[in-house]
Design a protein around this motif. Structure first.
Motif, PDB file in Angstrom:
ATOM      1  N   GLY A  21       0.773  -1.232   0.000  1.00  0.00           N
ATOM      2  CA  GLY A  21       0.000   0.000   0.000  1.00  0.00           C
ATOM      3  C   GLY A  21       0.803   1.279   0.000  1.00  0.00           C
ATOM      4  N   GLU A  22       0.065   2.353   0.139  1.00  0.00           N
ATOM      5  CA  GLU A  22       0.627   3.697   0.069  1.00  0.00           C
ATOM      6  C   GLU A  22       0.381   4.406   1.399  1.00  0.00           C
ATOM      7  OE1 GLU A  22       0.585   6.887  -3.420  1.00  0.00           O
ATOM      8  OE2 GLU A  22      -1.401   6.580  -2.563  1.00  0.00           O
ATOM      9  N   TRP A  23       1.340   5.229   1.791  1.00  0.00           N
ATOM     10  CA  TRP A  23       1.280   6.007   3.019  1.00  0.00           C
ATOM     11  C   TRP A  23       1.171   7.486   2.668  1.00  0.00           C
ATOM     12  CZ3 TRP A  23       1.318   3.234   7.538  1.00  0.00           C
ATOM     13  CH2 TRP A  23       1.755   1.920   7.465  1.00  0.00           C
ATOM     14  N   VAL A  24       0.496   8.264   3.514  1.00  0.00           N
ATOM     15  CA  VAL A  24       0.325   9.703   3.304  1.00  0.00           C
ATOM     16  C   VAL A  24       0.896  10.441   4.511  1.00  0.00           C
ATOM     17  CG1 VAL A  24      -1.342  11.576   2.971  1.00  0.00           C
ATOM     18  CG2 VAL A  24      -1.760   9.340   1.936  1.00  0.00           C
ATOM     19  N   LEU A  25       1.750  11.448   4.253  1.00  0.00           N
ATOM     20  CA  LEU A  25       2.333  12.244   5.336  1.00  0.00           C
ATOM     21  C   LEU A  25       1.239  13.018   6.051  1.00  0.00           C
ATOM     22  CD1 LEU A  25       4.947  13.293   6.731  1.00  0.00           C
ATOM     23  CD2 LEU A  25       4.915  15.165   5.068  1.00  0.00           C
ATOM     24  N   ARG A  26       1.158  12.836   7.377  1.00  0.00           N
ATOM     25  CA  ARG A  26       0.153  13.535   8.196  1.00  0.00           C
ATOM     26  C   ARG A  26       0.772  14.586   9.118  1.00  0.00           C
ATOM     27  NH1 ARG A  26      -4.041  12.621   5.120  1.00  0.00           N
ATOM     28  NH2 ARG A  26      -4.509  10.414   4.945  1.00  0.00           N
ATOM     29  N   VAL A 112       6.261   5.847  11.306  1.00  0.00           N
ATOM     30  CA  VAL A 112       7.129   6.955  11.703  1.00  0.00           C
ATOM     31  C   VAL A 112       8.503   6.741  11.074  1.00  0.00           C
ATOM     32  CG1 VAL A 112       8.143   8.245  13.626  1.00  0.00           C
ATOM     33  CG2 VAL A 112       5.916   7.122  13.913  1.00  0.00           C
ATOM     34  N   LEU A 113       8.944   7.714  10.283  1.00  0.00           N
ATOM     35  CA  LEU A 113      10.294   7.723   9.724  1.00  0.00           C
ATOM     36  C   LEU A 113      11.066   8.803  10.451  1.00  0.00           C
ATOM     37  CD1 LEU A 113       9.563   7.547   5.885  1.00  0.00           C
ATOM     38  CD2 LEU A 113      10.011   5.667   7.454  1.00  0.00           C
ATOM     39  N   SER A 114      12.267   8.458  10.926  1.00  0.00           N
ATOM     40  CA  SER A 114      13.024   9.456  11.680  1.00  0.00           C
ATOM     41  C   SER A 114      14.511   9.351  11.414  1.00  0.00           C
ATOM     42  CB  SER A 114      12.751   9.319  13.180  1.00  0.00           C
ATOM     43  OG  SER A 114      13.193   8.070  13.640  1.00  0.00           O
ATOM     44  N   SER A 115      15.187  10.446  11.760  1.00  0.00           N
ATOM     45  CA  SER A 115      16.636  10.524  11.598  1.00  0.00           C
ATOM     46  C   SER A 115      17.335  10.669  12.934  1.00  0.00           C
ATOM     47  CB  SER A 115      16.991  11.719  10.712  1.00  0.00           C
ATOM     48  OG  SER A 115      16.607  12.917  11.368  1.00  0.00           O
ATOM     49  N   GLY A 116      16.555  10.810  13.996  1.00  0.00           N
ATOM     50  CA  GLY A 116      17.143  11.053  15.298  1.00  0.00           C
ATOM     51  C   GLY A 116      17.440  12.524  15.533  1.00  0.00           C
ATOM     52  N   GLU A 117      17.104  13.368  14.563  1.00  0.00           N
ATOM     53  CA  GLU A 117      17.323  14.813  14.679  1.00  0.00           C
ATOM     54  C   GLU A 117      16.009  15.488  15.063  1.00  0.00           C
ATOM     55  OE1 GLU A 117      18.898  16.375  11.018  1.00  0.00           O
ATOM     56  OE2 GLU A 117      20.192  14.657  10.747  1.00  0.00           O
ATOM     57  N   ALA A 118      16.091  16.593  15.768  1.00  0.00           N
ATOM     58  CA  ALA A 118      14.908  17.392  16.082  1.00  0.00           C
ATOM     59  C   ALA A 118      14.755  18.481  15.025  1.00  0.00           C
ATOM     60  CB  ALA A 118      15.052  18.008  17.464  1.00  0.00           C
ATOM     61  N   GLY A 119      13.637  19.189  15.055  1.00  0.00           N
ATOM     62  CA  GLY A 119      13.435  20.318  14.142  1.00  0.00           C
ATOM     63  C   GLY A 119      12.936  19.882  12.783  1.00  0.00           C
ATOM     64  N   PRO A 120      13.327  20.608  11.717  1.00  0.00           N
ATOM     65  CA  PRO A 120      12.796  20.337  10.383  1.00  0.00           C
ATOM     66  C   PRO A 120      13.051  18.909   9.899  1.00  0.00           C
ATOM     67  CG  PRO A 120      14.021  22.394  10.384  1.00  0.00           C
ATOM     68  CD  PRO A 120      14.221  21.737  11.730  1.00  0.00           C
ATOM     69  N   SER A 121      14.083  18.269  10.406  1.00  0.00           N
ATOM     70  CA  SER A 121      14.375  16.894  10.007  1.00  0.00           C
ATOM     71  C   SER A 121      13.911  15.901  11.063  1.00  0.00           C
ATOM     72  CB  SER A 121      15.874  16.721   9.761  1.00  0.00           C
ATOM     73  OG  SER A 121      16.267  17.475   8.656  1.00  0.00           O
ATOM     74  N   GLY A 122      12.978  16.317  11.912  1.00  0.00           N
ATOM     75  CA  GLY A 122      12.460  15.437  12.954  1.00  0.00           C
ATOM     76  C   GLY A 122      11.628  14.324  12.363  1.00  0.00           C
ATOM     77  N   PRO A 123      10.927  13.574  13.191  1.00  0.00           N
ATOM     78  CA  PRO A 123      10.142  12.433  12.687  1.00  0.00           C
ATOM     79  C   PRO A 123       9.015  12.878  11.768  1.00  0.00           C
ATOM     80  CG  PRO A 123       9.633  12.851  14.982  1.00  0.00           C
ATOM     81  CD  PRO A 123      10.774  13.753  14.625  1.00  0.00           C
ATOM     82  N   MET A 124       8.717  12.016  10.802  1.00  0.00           N
ATOM     83  CA  MET A 124       7.589  12.229   9.907  1.00  0.00           C
ATOM     84  C   MET A 124       6.598  11.096  10.170  1.00  0.00           C
ATOM     85  SD  MET A 124       9.470  13.308   6.328  1.00  0.00           S
ATOM     86  CE  MET A 124      10.603  11.907   6.319  1.00  0.00           C
ATOM     87  N   PHE A 125       5.308  11.435  10.264  1.00  0.00           N
ATOM     88  CA  PHE A 125       4.250  10.485  10.592  1.00  0.00           C
ATOM     89  C   PHE A 125       3.340  10.294   9.389  1.00  0.00           C
ATOM     90  CE2 PHE A 125       5.770  12.350  14.449  1.00  0.00           C
ATOM     91  CZ  PHE A 125       5.687  11.358  15.406  1.00  0.00           C
ATOM     92  N   PHE A 126       3.119   9.034   9.004  1.00  0.00           N
ATOM     93  CA  PHE A 126       2.319   8.694   7.828  1.00  0.00           C
ATOM     94  C   PHE A 126       1.173   7.768   8.218  1.00  0.00           C
ATOM     95  CE2 PHE A 126       6.538   9.583   6.374  1.00  0.00           C
ATOM     96  CZ  PHE A 126       6.431  10.134   5.111  1.00  0.00           C
ATOM     97  N   SER A 127       0.023   7.939   7.573  1.00  0.00           N
ATOM     98  CA  SER A 127      -1.090   6.981   7.734  1.00  0.00           C
ATOM     99  C   SER A 127      -1.270   6.257   6.409  1.00  0.00           C
ATOM    100  CB  SER A 127      -2.374   7.689   8.144  1.00  0.00           C
ATOM    101  OG  SER A 127      -2.827   8.530   7.098  1.00  0.00           O
ATOM    102  N   ARG A 128      -1.884   5.072   6.482  1.00  0.00           N
ATOM    103  CA  ARG A 128      -2.176   4.330   5.257  1.00  0.00           C
ATOM    104  C   ARG A 128      -3.254   5.047   4.463  1.00  0.00           C
ATOM    105  NH1 ARG A 128       0.359  -0.239   4.007  1.00  0.00           N
ATOM    106  NH2 ARG A 128       1.073  -1.522   5.706  1.00  0.00           N
ATOM    107  N   ARG A 129      -3.102   5.021   3.190  1.00  0.00           N
ATOM    108  CA  ARG A 129      -4.124   5.613   2.306  1.00  0.00           C
ATOM    109  C   ARG A 129      -5.202   4.609   2.076  1.00  0.00           C
ATOM    110  NH1 ARG A 129      -2.968   9.028  -2.983  1.00  0.00           N
ATOM    111  NH2 ARG A 129      -3.440  10.754  -1.645  1.00  0.00           N
TER     112      ARG A 129
END
Length: 129
Positions: A21-26, A112-129
Motif C-alpha cells: 500500500g501507500e502512506w500519506v504524510l500527516r 514513523v520515519l526518523s533521523s534522530g534529529e529534532a526540528g525540520p528533520s524530525g520524525p515524519m508520521f504517515f497513515s495508510r491511504r
C-alpha cells in the motif's frame, strides 16, 4: 482440544512491513500537521521509496540496517515540475528529510520515519491511504 492458531506476527521489524500500500504524510513532528492537499505520499517497492512529494514524483533507495527498524535511505531524485511556492517549500523539506531517515517504526497506527534529529528533520508520521 487444541488451542486456536495464532495469527502470524513478524518477529523482526523489517522493510517488508512497508511493502503493502501507500502512506500519506500527516505530521512533520508530533505537533506539526502536514498539508493535506496536495498529499505527500510514500510507497516501498523493490528496495525503494517512491511517491508524490507534493508537486513532483520522487524515488530513493532504501537498505535495511543491522538492527530491527534501521534503514539507510539514499538522497532522493525527483521530476522537475514547478508549483506554487508553498507546495515547493513542503516538497523541498520532505525531499531533504527523506534522505536523512535512519529508522522507521510504528506509533498509534502511524508509520514513523526518523533521523534522530529534532526540528525540520524530525520524525515524519504517515497513515495508510
Amino acid at each position: 482440544l487444541q488451542p486456536a492458531p495464532r495469527p502470524e506476527v513478524p518477529t523482526r521489524l523489517t522493510t517488508e512491513v512497508l511493502g503493502a500500500g501507500e502512506w500519506v504524510l500527516r505530521k512533520w513532528n508530533p505537533g506539526e500537521s502536514a498539508a493535506s492537499a496536495p498529499p505527500i505520499t510514500l510507497s516501498f517497492r523493490e528496495g525503494r521509496f517512491v511517491g508524490h512529494a507534493g508537486c513532483n514524483r520522487y524515488f530513493t533507495g532504501v537498505k535495511a540496517g543491522a538492527l530491527p527498524g534501521e534503514i539507510a535511505v539514499s538522497p532522493a531524485g525527483a521530476t522537475r515540475m514547478a508549483c506554487p511556492l508553498e507546495i515547493m517549500n513542503a516538497e523541498s523539506r520532505f525531499l531533504a528529510s527523506i534522505g536523512r531517515v535512519t529508522r522507521f517504526g510504528f506509533h498509534a497506527g502511524l508509520l514513523v520515519l526518523s533521523s534522530g534529529e529534532a526540528g525540520p528533520s524530525g520524525p515524519m508520521f504517515f497513515s495508510r491511504r
